[in-house]
Design an enzyme around this catalytic site. Structure first.
Site, PDB file in Angstrom:
ATOM      1  CG  ASP A  30      -2.287   1.498   0.959  1.00 10.37           C
ATOM      2  OD1 ASP A  30      -1.694   1.880   0.337  1.00 10.37           O
ATOM      3  OD2 ASP A  30      -2.625   0.806   2.379  1.00 10.37           O
TER       4      ASP A  30
ATOM      5  CG  ASP B 121      -3.118   3.916  -2.963  1.00  9.61           C
ATOM      6  OD1 ASP B 121      -3.387   3.093  -3.337  1.00  9.61           O
ATOM      7  OD2 ASP B 121      -2.842   4.273  -1.696  1.00  9.61           O
ATOM      8  CD  GLU B 122      -5.319  -0.951  -1.334  1.00  7.03           C
ATOM      9  OE1 GLU B 122      -5.569  -1.618  -0.327  1.00  7.03           O
ATOM     10  OE2 GLU B 122      -6.261   0.739  -0.766  1.00  7.03           O
TER      11      GLU B 122
HETATM   12 MG    MG Z   1      -2.594   3.379   0.206  1.00  6.81          MG
END
Ligand code: MG
Length: 384
Positions: free
Chosen positions: A7, A102-103
């Site tokens: 993350d 983003d993860e």
């Molecule tokens: Mg994040």
């Protein structure tokens, strides 16, 4: 089974702070302006200290944090950075399931022989994100998705948390029930009403009770309380991009050789687009230098294409402009894929002709093999 969850830390805000040095160390909120009912899409850690959170109304964020710097959202930019991050993940396992820009979850069960233990892979990924992108990520490693996600969240930012199977119950026991992925406010409220605040307390409830109160989700909760989760990591099936790359056995310093390789890659990528009957809106050139530094440059096309000539032309332009040989790896990625047939009133005659020639060549290649192409391109050269 070992799952890694990566993350990125305050992703949008960190990209802005990286790209605009004057924003570093300052409270930054990415999102819409407060007088237009804007919402916070991401907040830097400096802003979080004042209580600014994503999904918060910008008007409230400004009140909480008077010196807040508001930066408009630049999705295209974050997507570009995200593509590079995902590419790093995919260099360790094909089983990557992005949850957002983003993860992502990575199933590294089969990667050990090639890349080392999950811990080694996790550390390597974190280091590469830092070195190649100057960004920070938190890594969680566990026996399943549920645990890996909790682990990455455990010590943000820059966290690295490994929860081996035998530590799972100890890890879960003190955590509040709202940490359970997928529990909505309703579920949390209902649990709190019967005095359940932690995952340890949740473990004391019987399966009958949980199923009676929450239906099918009750069974999942029963498993989560015990650290059980058998959902597989599901790599996205539909392609977001089509690309090809080549790592040279020896670094290549000769631009002409790079151009020829690029031409071959453009042909491969163009053909897979044409086979799927789709077109791309952008072409990205990817170059890796001998010191492993990775450079990507993207050019948006005036209109979507799947023609080798245009893909090569665009990638070649980027090569001339940005490449400083010698080069270890070169690649082309086509993004902005579209399946819609474009209705254009005034079609470029030259392009229509090239589309026809390309379709014919593709058919020939399908029937007689790749060799026929060489003959055809020799023929084309002579034609000039
Ligand atoms: Mg994040």
């Amino acid at each position: 089974m070992t799952i890694i969850h990566v993350d990125m830390d305050a992703f949008f805000a960190s990209v802005e702070q990286r790209d605009n040095p004057e924003l570093r160390g300052r409270p930054v909120a990415v999102g819409g302006s407060p007088d237009q009912r804007g919402v916070v899409a991401a907040a830097s850690y400096e802003a979080r200290r004042f209580g600014v959170r994503s999904a918060m109304a910008m008007a409230i964020a400004v009140k909480l944090c008077p010196g807040l710097v508001i930066v408009p959202t630049n999705h295209r930019r974050y997507k570009q950075v995200s593509d590079v991050v995902m590419e790093i993940f995919r260099s360790y396992t094909p089983v990557v399931e992005p949850l957002s820009l983003d993860e992502a979850f990575l199933d590294v069960t089969g990667s050990e022989k090639l890349f080392g233990s999950p811990e080694t892979i996790g550390m390597e990924i974190q280091r590469r994100i830092e070195e190649e992108l100057q960004l920070s990520a938190s890594v969680g490693i566990g026996p399943n998705k549920f645990i890996a996600k909790l682990a990455s969240d455990y010590q943000k930012p820059g966290g690295f948390t490994v929860i081996p199977s035998e530590k799972v119950l100890d890890f879960l026991t003190p955590l509040p029930v709202e940490k359970i992925w997928g529990t909505g406010e309703k579920t949390v409220d209902r649990l709190k009403r019967v005095g359940i605040k932690t995952i340890g307390q949740l473990r004391e409830l019987s399966l009958d009770f949980l199923e009676g109160s929450f239906g099918r989700y009750g069974r999942a909760l029963y498993g989560f309380a015990r650290g059980k989760d058998d959902r597989p990591v599901e790599p996205h099936r539909e392609a977001k991009s089509i690309g090809k790359e080549i790592t040279f056995p020896e670094d290549v310093g000769n631009m002409e050789e790079l151009r020829q390789t690029l031409r071959a890659l453009a042909e491969e990528v163009g053909r897979s687009l044409r086979r799927k009957d789709i077109k791309c809106g952008s072409v990205t050139l990817k170059i890796k230098y001998p010191d492993r530094q990775l450079v990507t440059r993207t050019e948006r096309l005036p209109e979507p294409t799947n023609l080798t000539g245009i893909i090569y032309g665009t990638a070649g332009f980027l090569l001339n402009k940005h490449c400083k040989p010698p080069v270890r790896l070169i690649g082309i990625t086509c993004t902005g894929l579209t399946g819609e047939r474009l209705i254009t009133l005034f079609r470029d005659e030259k392009q229509v002709r090239e589309e026809k020639i390309t379709a014919t060549l593709d058919k020939l290649k399908d029937r007689y093999g790749e060799d026929v192409v060489r003959v055809a391109s020799l023929f084309k050269k002579r034609e000039k």
